[in-house]
Scaffold this active site. Structure first.
Site, PDB file in Angstrom:
ATOM      1  N   VAL A 235       0.817  -1.224   0.000  1.00 27.80           N
ATOM      2  CA  VAL A 235       0.000   0.000   0.000  1.00 27.80           C
ATOM      3  C   VAL A 235       0.847   1.269   0.000  1.00 27.80           C
ATOM      4  O   VAL A 235       0.350   2.349  -0.321  1.00 27.80           O
ATOM      5  CB  VAL A 235      -1.008   0.043   1.179  1.00 27.80           C
ATOM      6  CG1 VAL A 235      -2.101  -0.995   1.009  1.00 27.80           C
ATOM      7  CG2 VAL A 235      -0.302  -0.093   2.531  1.00 27.80           C
TER       8      VAL A 235
ATOM      9  N   TYR B 203       4.497   3.974  15.870  1.00 26.13           N
ATOM     10  CA  TYR B 203       3.190   3.338  15.585  1.00 26.13           C
ATOM     11  C   TYR B 203       2.052   4.223  16.084  1.00 26.13           C
ATOM     12  O   TYR B 203       1.085   4.488  15.353  1.00 26.13           O
ATOM     13  CB  TYR B 203       3.152   1.970  16.266  1.00 26.13           C
ATOM     14  CG  TYR B 203       1.866   1.198  16.068  1.00 26.13           C
ATOM     15  CD1 TYR B 203       1.611   0.521  14.882  1.00 26.13           C
ATOM     16  CD2 TYR B 203       0.903   1.137  17.081  1.00 26.13           C
ATOM     17  CE1 TYR B 203       0.420  -0.194  14.707  1.00 26.13           C
ATOM     18  CE2 TYR B 203      -0.274   0.428  16.916  1.00 26.13           C
ATOM     19  CZ  TYR B 203      -0.518  -0.235  15.729  1.00 26.13           C
ATOM     20  OH  TYR B 203      -1.686  -0.943  15.556  1.00 26.13           O
TER      21      TYR B 203
END
Ligand code: NAP
Length: 240
Positions: free
Chosen positions: A57, A148
């Protein structure tokens, strides 16, 4: 039903559960994977109306080709679920810049790439649903997972801003921010760590991929047509 969903990271974990849930509900599904080609083909063999497409992606050109492939095969994309994601542990002070970039490229830029590629069709039809998978760490932050957490917080920001931008085109954009869900992503937690986490969760258990897939199916449905710009966090009460 003649609806199509593109699910990124559909080969394992939460994405895989979504592929089953949507296919069984009658959707055409484009299952995106990055590395797990064999597993993805196996899933497609087990279900009707599932096609697979390998694309990182983070790679804009591959994402554009993937979206074109979905439109050629299924006619349109009604629902995009930006689920593909990677995690990374360690202190920020030790994090190599390349690792920081890798997290952002997949978890944030990947969402941008897929969203930008599907939007023109949705805007033209004045209909569409975009569901972005964030995390509770995007809401409250996690020590040792700053990169993250940052990427997942950015996904929440993007969800809210885009919901305002494309609401007039009747496109709903929402975010699911799961708590801890039993998948490969958390497989390096020890039993002691899992037990310690479970002790902090009011519902007393770790979540399942189906818990997230059920919510995604609802958000994709017409029953959720008045919900946009929201962050819904199935987390067993861990973060309230
Ligand atoms: P997982 O079991 O590790 O599966 C990750 C999936 O993402 C795989 O299908 C993988 O495909 C795909 N993927 C990874 N990098 C990709 C890339 N560059 N391009 C395309 N696909 C890629 O993880 P999970 O637990 O199901 O997580 C799914 C989402 O939920 C992630 O966004 C994650 O951050 C989020 N989340 C998970 C938890 C949790 O506790 N598990 C909690 C909160 C949020 P391949 O196998 O083909 O590489």
């Amino acid at each position: 039903m003649n609806k199509t969903v593109l699910i990124t990271g559909g080969s394992r974990g939460i994405g895989k559960a979504m592929v089953y849930k949507f296919a069984q509900a009658g959707y055409n599904v484009l299952l995106n994977f990055n590395k797990s080609e064999d597993i993805s083909n196996q899933i497609a063999r087990e279900l009707n109306n599932v096609k697979v497409y390998g694309a990182d992606v983070a790679d804009r050109n591959k994402v554009i080709n993937m979206v074109n492939y979905a439109i050629e095969n299924f006619g349109k994309i009604d629902v995009l679920i930006n689920n593909a994601g990677i995690s990374s542990n360690g202190l920020l002070q030790d994090l190599p810049y390349e690792e920081w970039q890798r997290i952002m490229n997949v978890n944030l830029n990947g969402v941008f790439n897929c969203t930008q590629a599907v939007l023109p069709g949705m805007i033209e039809r004045k209909a569409g649903k975009i569901i972005n998978i964030s995390s509770i760490w995007g809401m409250v932050g996690a020590s040792n997972e700053v990169a993250y957490s940052t990427s997942k917080a950015a996904v929440i920001g993007m969800t809210k801003a885009l919901a305002k931008e494309v609401g007039p085109s009747n496109i709903q954009v929402n975010s699911i921010a799961p708590g801890i869900i039993m998948t490969d992503m958390v497989s390096d937690y020890s039993l002691e760590e899992m037990n310690a986490i479970t002790d902090q969760i009011p519902l007393g258990k770790i979540g399942s991929s189906d818990d997230i897939a059920n919510l995604a199916l609802f958000l994709a449905s017409d029953e959720a047509n008045y919900i946009t710009g929201q962050v819904i966090s199935p987390n067993g009460g861990w973060v309230i």
